[in-house]
Structures are given as C-alpha cells and as structure tokens.
Design a protein around this motif. Structure first.
Motif, PDB file in Angstrom:
ATOM      1  N   TRP A 213       0.738  -1.397   0.054  1.00 39.08           N
ATOM      2  CA  TRP A 213       0.115  -0.015   0.163  1.00 39.08           C
ATOM      3  C   TRP A 213       0.887   1.272   0.089  1.00 39.08           C
ATOM      4  O   TRP A 213       0.650   2.310  -0.835  1.00 39.08           O
ATOM      5  N   LEU A 214       1.837   1.187   0.998  1.00 38.29           N
ATOM      6  CA  LEU A 214       2.742   2.304   0.990  1.00 38.29           C
ATOM      7  C   LEU A 214       3.583   2.603  -0.333  1.00 38.29           C
ATOM      8  O   LEU A 214       3.731   3.869  -0.707  1.00 38.29           O
ATOM      9  N   LYS A 215       3.861   1.619  -0.990  1.00 42.00           N
ATOM     10  CA  LYS A 215       4.564   1.842  -2.308  1.00 42.00           C
ATOM     11  C   LYS A 215       3.753   2.369  -3.514  1.00 42.00           C
ATOM     12  O   LYS A 215       4.336   2.930  -4.606  1.00 42.00           O
ATOM     13  N   HIS A 216       2.515   1.772  -3.501  1.00 45.10           N
ATOM     14  CA  HIS A 216       1.726   1.972  -4.683  1.00 45.10           C
ATOM     15  C   HIS A 216       0.408   2.657  -4.781  1.00 45.10           C
ATOM     16  O   HIS A 216      -0.155   2.724  -5.970  1.00 45.10           O
ATOM     17  N   ASN A 217      -0.019   2.853  -3.559  1.00 41.09           N
ATOM     18  CA  ASN A 217      -1.368   3.608  -3.415  1.00 41.09           C
ATOM     19  C   ASN A 217      -1.312   5.081  -3.812  1.00 41.09           C
ATOM     20  O   ASN A 217      -2.353   5.299  -4.748  1.00 41.09           O
ATOM     21  N   GLU A 218      -0.265   5.682  -3.893  1.00 42.98           N
ATOM     22  CA  GLU A 218      -0.374   7.105  -4.664  1.00 42.98           C
ATOM     23  C   GLU A 218      -0.520   6.955  -6.174  1.00 42.98           C
ATOM     24  O   GLU A 218      -1.004   7.895  -6.752  1.00 42.98           O
ATOM     25  N   LEU A 253       8.928  -0.529   8.212  1.00 44.82           N
ATOM     26  CA  LEU A 253       7.982   0.174   7.091  1.00 44.82           C
ATOM     27  C   LEU A 253       8.247   1.368   6.523  1.00 44.82           C
ATOM     28  O   LEU A 253       8.552   1.661   5.550  1.00 44.82           O
ATOM     29  N   GLY A 254       8.823   2.420   7.790  1.00 46.26           N
ATOM     30  CA  GLY A 254       9.390   3.732   7.230  1.00 46.26           C
ATOM     31  C   GLY A 254      10.437   3.533   6.433  1.00 46.26           C
ATOM     32  O   GLY A 254      10.774   4.366   5.509  1.00 46.26           O
ATOM     33  N   LYS A 255      11.322   2.812   7.074  1.00 44.78           N
ATOM     34  CA  LYS A 255      12.846   2.720   6.337  1.00 44.78           C
ATOM     35  C   LYS A 255      12.665   2.131   4.934  1.00 44.78           C
ATOM     36  O   LYS A 255      13.482   2.698   4.231  1.00 44.78           O
ATOM     37  N   TYR A 256      12.053   1.374   4.740  1.00 45.54           N
ATOM     38  CA  TYR A 256      12.124   0.570   3.620  1.00 45.54           C
ATOM     39  C   TYR A 256      10.986   1.340   2.422  1.00 45.54           C
ATOM     40  O   TYR A 256      11.121   0.719   1.267  1.00 45.54           O
ATOM     41  N   THR A 257      10.506   2.073   2.874  1.00 49.62           N
ATOM     42  CA  THR A 257       9.277   3.092   1.761  1.00 49.62           C
ATOM     43  C   THR A 257       9.651   4.364   2.062  1.00 49.62           C
ATOM     44  O   THR A 257       8.760   5.264   1.386  1.00 49.62           O
ATOM     45  N   ASP A 258      10.978   4.781   2.606  1.00 47.02           N
ATOM     46  CA  ASP A 258      11.346   6.199   2.301  1.00 47.02           C
ATOM     47  C   ASP A 258      10.089   7.098   3.170  1.00 47.02           C
ATOM     48  O   ASP A 258      10.081   8.258   2.495  1.00 47.02           O
ATOM     49  N   ARG A 259       9.750   6.821   4.340  1.00 50.13           N
ATOM     50  CA  ARG A 259       8.925   7.475   5.048  1.00 50.13           C
ATOM     51  C   ARG A 259       9.507   7.909   6.365  1.00 50.13           C
ATOM     52  O   ARG A 259       9.992   6.945   7.082  1.00 50.13           O
ATOM     53  N   GLU A 260       9.087   8.989   7.023  1.00 51.10           N
ATOM     54  CA  GLU A 260       9.450   9.208   8.419  1.00 51.10           C
ATOM     55  C   GLU A 260       8.656   8.823   9.326  1.00 51.10           C
ATOM     56  O   GLU A 260       7.192   8.804   8.904  1.00 51.10           O
ATOM     57  N   VAL A 261       8.916   7.989  10.412  1.00 49.50           N
ATOM     58  CA  VAL A 261       7.734   7.458  11.298  1.00 49.50           C
ATOM     59  C   VAL A 261       7.655   8.375  12.614  1.00 49.50           C
ATOM     60  O   VAL A 261       8.778   8.374  13.299  1.00 49.50           O
TER      61      VAL A 261
END
Length: 441
Positions: A213-218, A253-261
């Motif tokens: 979802w994090l990788k493809h929803n946008e 999840l944040g680390k591997y989808t380039d998002r800050e947690v």
C-alpha cells in the motif's frame, strides 16, 4: 542558499517594494493596473515551484511574497511608507502590527487586502475569499491567519508564512519537528533490517500488504483516478503482547518505503482540561496532513479506548474525544498505525474503520530459536554446552526479553575478557527477565 534562490528573492522583494509604493500612491486603482510579477521569469527555486504547482494568481503571489518579506526584508513596508509619506502620518488602511522584537511592520490580512484591493470597499469584500479555509494558500498550510484580538475585526489578525515553508524557501530544507505541545510526537528510526524481524508467516504477509500500500497507493490514486472510489489513507491496528515487534515493524515500514515514522507521545496529547486533547490532536494531524509520514500511536488504549455510558460531564467529553479521533482518522491521507497490547481495549467504532488488524503473536518455538540465533552479535559465540533448541523450548519469552538477556550476557562476557556467552550468564539473564515479569523461573 543557492545563487539562483538569492536572485529569486531579490526579484520578488523588489517587486513587492514596487507594488506597495504603487498601492500607497494609487489606493483607488484596480489591482489589474498594478505592476505584475512575471513568475515564469523567476530563476528556478522552490518558491517558483510552489507558485506553479498551486497555480497562484497575481493576488495570491502578492500575498505570498508579502508574508515572506518580514523574514528577508523586515524594513520593506516601513521603507515604502517613508518613501511615499516622508512627513509621516496615520495609515490605518495599511494594517499591520508591531512585534515584540521585530522592529518592522508585520503584515495582517488588512495589509494584504489593501495591497490587492486598495481603498475600494467592494473589491475588499470580494477578496475575503483569499483568507478563508478553502483558499489555496491556507488550505495547503502555506500561510495562516492568526486570530485577531478580542472584539477586533477578523482581518486584523497577523498573516504568517508557515515556519516549514519559510525554512524551505530560504534554506531548501525543512527542519525535523521537535517533541512539544505543538507537535506531540518524536521520530523513530532503526538500524535493523527486515531480516532481523522475526514474525510468523501470517503476520509477515499482512506486513507485506502494508508495504505494498505504501509503495503503490499514490500511483493508484493519481494515475488511475481512484480518489473518489477508494478512501484516502490507511488505518491499521497492531495488537499483541509487549515485545513482539510492533514498534520495530513500524520503523522498518518507514525505512524501506522512505517515510519518516513519528511515534505520538500520548502523555503530551491527553489533557484533563476539556477540549485540550482535541486541540493537541488537531495540531498533530494538521502538521502531518501533507507529509509522507507514518503516524504511530503506541499504547493507543489510552486515547482510542472504549466509549463509556454518559454518567457525568467527564464521560461526555471523553466520548467526544473518541468521536473527534474517528473523524480525523477518516480524513487523514497517510498511514496511521495504532498499537495496543489488547485488541479488546480499542473502541469497536475504530475496529470497523481499520483496513487491517495485525496480530503480533508471542513467538513460538521456531521463532524463539531463530531469535536466539539472530540476536547474538557478530564475533560473540555461545559456549559449547548451551543447547539453543532446549533453551527455545523451555523459556516461553518474547523477542524483547531475548534481546535484554543477550545484552546482559554480552556485557558479562566482556567484563570477563571474553566473547563467549556462558551457560551461567545466560541463566542469570533469564532469571532477571522472569523476575521483572514476576514469574517463577
């Protein structure tokens, strides 16, 4: 600051100076006759990008550079007034306020109205929409209109450029927010990898679905136009005993989808004063709305707990807090993770709104055996008499407990000038963990 950015600032500040002087000299003329800024001719900069992305019109550009001015050219408004009125005089139509330390004029919405509408009362009324919640600059949190003093007109409130945009335009970077009442959350990171996380197959698959979802929803929403069909955002509950990997999973999840947690500090959010909890949460969600952040509510029972029967005013307002949370969770466009040790403590109204409920089970024998192997640091080794299979079968503990035991054992080994984990130290470490949990060893 790059050279191109510096040239861009010179251009827009000179334009603002020209615009203000023009307006002071011609208060009754239409804004259509004002000096125009050719934004396309600006050097490439983040300011130019924002103007293009938001498709700002001439009035909106004028408002934007007006609120930028105190940060770059604090004397500009006073200079313009002195140029047109060297003998001084009152200019109530210009608006503006004096700060405590800032020596220049801080613009208000009245200042912006005067700039774009002058003394034309009809035009001023038509321009109010630039300062409502649906306007491009306010809806996108670029600027904010501060509340005016009690019994004073709304437009006398200070007009402020959001601190993040101020930093972004001037330095090219947004500083990380710090834990405070204004932002009750702190960033969490990890040096570990997915290989270090030990989960059963079912839980691991549900985490993979989250990562997808994090990788493809946008892409799904923007390229395939599904915004009206599917709800924005993703809400998930992580539940299970302490020490089973909920926080580590959020960090990975944040680390591997380039998002800050960001982990929300509920002690800062929750207030005993009526309405304050909602205000604190509003600040958090407003700050996170246009970021690619993952919000992680640890020990979420404290604020997402079950609503109660209304017996007094406290119950009534506690239930209002839960209702407000439901609304903000529904509206938030990003990933929100709630973590709880007990699923049944979470209000059922939230359960219906989760896209996923992920159970972090206590590790079984195979997971414990894997944890005992993975947790051993490089260069350290187990003594020959230690049988990890027996240890894993005998001691029913979580990954957090195993990490604590290993930390203790490594320190003891170093104290003995060794890199070997002995049976004696391992037993002592296990006893410490059992004692903490008030369990019989």
């Amino acid at each position: 600051m790059s050279k191109n950015q510096s040239l861009g600032f010179d251009t827009v500040m000179l334009h603002l100076q020209e615009l203000v002087i023009w307006r002071l000299k011609h208060p009754k003329l239409s804004f259509e006759k004002a000096p125009q800024l050719d934004s396309q001719a600006l050097p490439d900069s983040l300011l130019k990008q924002l103007i293009k992305v938001l498709e700002l019109d001439a009035a909106e550009i004028a408002i934007l550079i007006l609120v930028l001015a105190p940060n770059l050219s604090p004397e500009l408004l006073k200079f313009c007034v002195n140029q047109v009125f060297p003998d001084g005089g009152e200019l109530p139509e210009l608006g503006g306020i004096q700060g405590k330390n800032h020596r220049g004029i801080l613009p208000t919405a009245e200042t912006a109205l005067f700039l774009i509408a002058g003394a034309n009362i009809e035009a001023r009324g038509r321009c109010w929409h630039y300062f409502d919640k649906h306007s491009k600059l306010i809806a996108n949190k670029v600027i904010q209109l501060e509340k005016s003093e009690k019994n004073e007109p709304k437009m006398s409130g200070a007009l402020i450029l959001d601190p993040e945009y101020t930093s972004l335009f001037i330095t090219g970077n947004i500083p990380e927010p710090e834990l405070s009442i204004e932002f009750p959350a702190s960033k969490i990171e990890t040096q570990l990898t997915w290989d270090d996380l030990v989960l059963n197959d079912e839980t691991r698959q549900e985490i993979r679905d989250l990562e997808i979802w994090l990788k493809h929803n946008e892409t799904l929403q923007q390229k395939h136009h599904t915004t009206s069909r599917f709800k924005q955002g993703y809400r998930v509950l992580f539940h299970g005993p302490p020490g089973t990997g909920k926080t580590l999973t959020a960090s990975l999840l944040g680390k591997y989808t380039d998002r800050e947690v960001y982990r929300i500090d509920l002690s800062t959010v929750v207030s005993k004063y009526i309405g304050e909890t909602e205000k604190n949460l509003a600040k958090l969600f407003d700050k996170a709305q246009y970021k690619n952040w993952i919000l992680f509510f640890d020990e979420a029972d404290a604020i997402f707990g079950k609503r109660t029967q209304v017996r007094d005013a406290h119950d009534k307002y506690a239930n209002q807090e839960v209702s407000y949370l439901l609304q903000r969770l529904e509206e938030h466009p990003g990933l929100v993770i709630l973590a709880s040790n007990f699923k049944n403590n979470i209000d059922a109204a939230f359960n219906r709104r989760f896209q996923a409920l992920v159970y972090f089970a206590p590790p079984g024998y195979q997971e414990r055996l894997e944890l005992w192997k993975k947790t051993l640091p490089k260069k350290f080794k187990y003594a020959p008499e230690i049988d990890l299979k027996t240890i894993a079968k005998t001691y029913d503990i979580t990954g957090a407990h195993i990490t604590n035991v290993m930390h203790y054992c490594c320190l003891q080994a170093l104290n003995q000038d060794s890199l070997t984990i002995t049976s004696e130290n391992l037993t002592a470490g296990l006893k410490r963990e059992y004692k903490k949990e008030e369990k019989m060893f």
